[in-house]
Design a protein around this motif. Structure first.
Motif, short mmCIF file in Angstrom:
data_model
loop_
_atom_site.label_atom_id
_atom_site.label_comp_id
_atom_site.label_asym_id
_atom_site.label_seq_id
_atom_site.Cartn_x
_atom_site.Cartn_y
_atom_site.Cartn_z
N HIS A 245 21.03 23.52 20.96
CA HIS A 245 20.81 23.00 19.31
C HIS A 245 22.62 23.20 18.68
O HIS A 245 22.23 21.98 17.71
N THR A 246 23.27 22.23 19.89
CA THR A 246 24.99 22.98 19.11
C THR A 246 25.54 21.32 19.25
O THR A 246 24.93 20.61 20.37
N LEU A 247 26.11 20.66 17.99
CA LEU A 247 26.27 19.79 18.56
C LEU A 247 27.86 19.88 17.74
O LEU A 247 28.75 20.67 16.82
N SER A 248 28.62 18.59 18.62
CA SER A 248 30.33 18.51 18.13
C SER A 248 30.55 17.85 16.68
O SER A 248 29.07 17.67 16.33
N ARG A 249 31.47 17.57 16.57
CA ARG A 249 31.84 17.01 15.45
C ARG A 249 32.02 16.02 15.09
O ARG A 249 31.75 15.26 13.99
N ASP A 250 31.63 15.06 16.81
CA ASP A 250 31.32 13.78 16.67
C ASP A 250 29.68 13.33 16.44
O ASP A 250 29.80 12.38 15.38
N GLU A 251 29.17 14.75 16.89
CA GLU A 251 28.18 14.39 16.61
C GLU A 251 27.58 14.04 15.79
O GLU A 251 26.58 13.36 14.53
N LYS A 252 27.81 15.38 14.54
CA LYS A 252 27.59 15.21 13.26
C LYS A 252 28.35 14.09 12.78
O LYS A 252 27.15 13.93 11.33
N ARG A 253 29.05 13.86 12.83
CA ARG A 253 29.64 12.63 11.92
C ARG A 253 28.66 11.39 12.23
O ARG A 253 28.62 10.83 11.36
N VAL A 254 27.94 11.40 13.57
CA VAL A 254 27.20 10.96 13.92
C VAL A 254 25.68 10.45 12.99
O VAL A 254 25.56 9.74 12.34
N LEU A 255 25.59 11.82 12.90
CA LEU A 255 24.22 12.24 12.17
C LEU A 255 24.15 11.96 10.60
O LEU A 255 23.50 11.48 10.42
N LEU A 256 24.94 12.58 10.17
CA LEU A 256 25.49 12.07 8.74
C LEU A 256 25.96 10.61 8.46
O LEU A 256 25.61 10.50 7.54
N GLN A 257 26.75 9.91 9.51
CA GLN A 257 26.89 8.52 8.93
C GLN A 257 25.46 7.80 8.84
O GLN A 257 25.31 6.64 8.28
N THR A 258 24.48 7.71 10.17
CA THR A 258 22.77 7.30 9.89
C THR A 258 22.66 7.59 8.36
O THR A 258 22.55 6.80 7.86
N LYS A 273 22.18 8.12 0.01
CA LYS A 273 24.30 8.29 0.29
C LYS A 273 24.42 9.09 -0.54
O LYS A 273 25.30 9.69 -0.17
N SER A 274 23.90 9.38 -1.54
CA SER A 274 24.31 10.16 -2.45
C SER A 274 24.65 11.95 -2.01
O SER A 274 25.05 12.91 -2.74
N LEU A 275 23.49 11.83 -1.36
CA LEU A 275 23.26 13.35 -0.92
C LEU A 275 24.30 13.64 0.76
O LEU A 275 24.44 14.83 0.63
N VAL A 276 24.83 12.65 0.39
CA VAL A 276 25.93 12.95 2.23
C VAL A 276 27.36 13.50 1.95
O VAL A 276 27.51 12.59 1.31
N SER A 277 27.73 13.90 2.24
CA SER A 277 29.48 14.15 2.24
C SER A 277 29.74 14.46 3.93
O SER A 277 29.40 15.03 4.55
N LEU A 278 30.58 13.15 2.97
CA LEU A 278 31.63 12.79 5.15
C LEU A 278 32.54 14.30 5.15
O LEU A 278 32.75 14.74 6.59
N SER A 279 33.28 14.64 4.57
CA SER A 279 34.05 15.23 3.80
C SER A 279 33.85 17.24 4.25
O SER A 279 34.70 17.19 5.30
N ASP A 280 32.97 17.41 3.69
CA ASP A 280 32.47 18.58 3.95
C ASP A 280 31.36 18.18 4.96
O ASP A 280 31.21 19.84 5.69
#
Length: 387
Positions: A245-258, A273-280
């Motif tokens: 279940h481990t995600l790499s940083r790039d995979e986490k970014r893909v999930l959050l950008q979706t 969109k307001s629930l997503v914090s791409l910086s954190d």
């Protein structure tokens, strides 16, 4: 479950919740319910234009899980935290995480199911046990009818800390012990807690994730997936090998950008969109309905390209189950299939996720189908309209 049909009967003021002593506040309400059941009250029938004798009964209680303990009189903490499994609750105390987890969902599988004979994928043992029986109101009444609880701080030490703590005041209603389900498990809170654990673990959010050094050490002590054990390095923090279940940083970014790119019609949900914090790299500020919408509709889409196929399918099946349970209309003929699916899904979650993932809220999903079979769709028994 509409606003115009709701009326407040009790308002308990103060900064401290009554807890186990809520029966004191409920006593006037019970008196009214007894009157409505035995004698009824005279009301005017606008259609027939005459007076009729109206009677009513209490169908059940709806609350979050801590309030479930206060209303039912059952302790929902510790080794036997499931009020339905009761003494048959399969519990494990994790030494390093310092918490109880509730696994062993293979007990609900068919006797010849292949997962029962896959010890290496689970706890190293072949599962031959059967699921514990589901108690009715009458079964519960036999256990609590002789419990004598005196209310007050000076008698607090006399209250049992495990299992049934008191005989609920609702048993003063003559029909209460004849009900199959008396206190409902709230789908809204179960779904929100499962969503928090799932997304927190996928994103590795501090304080939310169920994976970590302590979780891995507990798995090593239990002999589960030893290849995921922490690797010691001189002068450095222990390295945790990547799990399924481990995600790499790039995979986490893909999930959050979706999630960040989602646009919904007005009134469908809050602005995702307001629930997503791409910086954190996390979701924040989401409410129960946001969890409901994301888990049932958007999470299966967001993970399509970032997880191993087996893990992705398992998470999608879990989301699909909650979506099926939230329908306005449920075909009774599909309930057995849904029960089989959720049990298999939980078994697969045991294969891929750490043991600390299985808190009591994850376990309660096993019992949702039974309550639906007895009492109808969860949409008529959840807390969205109330909250």
């Amino acid at each position: 479950m509409k606003r115009k049909y709701m009326m407040i009967s009790i308002l308990i003021s103060g900064q401290i919740q009554p807890g186990n002593y809520i029966d004191v506040y409920l006593a006037p309400l019970i008196e009214d319910l007894q009157l409505l059941w035995k004698e009824g009250i005279e009301v005017y029938d606008g259609h027939r234009k005459n007076q009729i004798q109206l009677k009513a009964m209490l169908f059940g209680t709806i609350s979050d899980f801590p309030a479930y303990a206060n209303l039912s009189g059952y302790s929902v903490k510790g080794y036997y935290a499931c009020p339905i499994c009761s003494d048959g609750t399969d519990h494990i105390r994790l030494k390093n995480c310092k918490k109880c987890v509730y696994m062993g969902h293979r007990r609900w599988l068919a006797p010849n199911h292949r997962y029962r004979n896959m010890p290496l994928a689970f706890n190293g043992e072949v599962e031959e046990r059967r699921a514990p029986p589901i108690p009715s109101g009458g079964d519960v009444f036999k256990k609590v009818e002789n419990l004598i609880i005196r209310f007050g701080k000076e008698f607090a030490k006399d209250i049992p800390t495990r299992g049934w703590k008191k005989r609920s005041i609702f048993f003063e209603l003559s029909y209460w012990k004849d009900l199959y389900v008396t206190h409902f498990i709230d789908l809204m809170h179960v779904q929100k807690n499962v969503f928090d654990s799932l997304v927190g673990t996928l994103l590795g959010v501090k304080g939310k994730t169920k994976d970590g050094l302590n979780a891995r050490m507990d798995m090593m002590e239990m002999g589960i997936r030893n290849e995921l054990g922490p690797v010691e390095k001189p002068g450095k923090k222990p390295y945790l090998p990547a799990a399924a279940h481990t995600l790499s940083r790039d995979e986490k970014r893909v999930l959050l950008q979706t999630f960040h790119s989602i646009k919904v019609p007005e009134g469908y949900s809050s602005n995702i969109k307001s629930l997503v914090s791409l910086s954190d790299m996390k979701l924040k500020g989401f409410k129960s309905h946001d969890c409901h919408v994301i888990m049932e509709n958007f999470l299966p889409i967001a993970i399509r390209s970032i997880l191993p196929e087996k893990v992705r399918i398992t998470i999608t099946k879990l989301c699909w189950f909650f979506k099926s349970m939230s329908n306005k209309v449920i075909d009774p003929r599909r309930l057995s299939y849904l029960q089989q699916q959720i049990i298999e899904t939980l078994c697969e979650v045991e294969m891929y996720f750490p043991t600390s993932f299985f808190d009591i809220m994850v376990h309660l999903t096993v019992h949702l189908i039974y309550e639906t079979r007895m009492c109808g769709p969860d949409r008529m028994r959840w807390m969205y309209p109330v909250e």
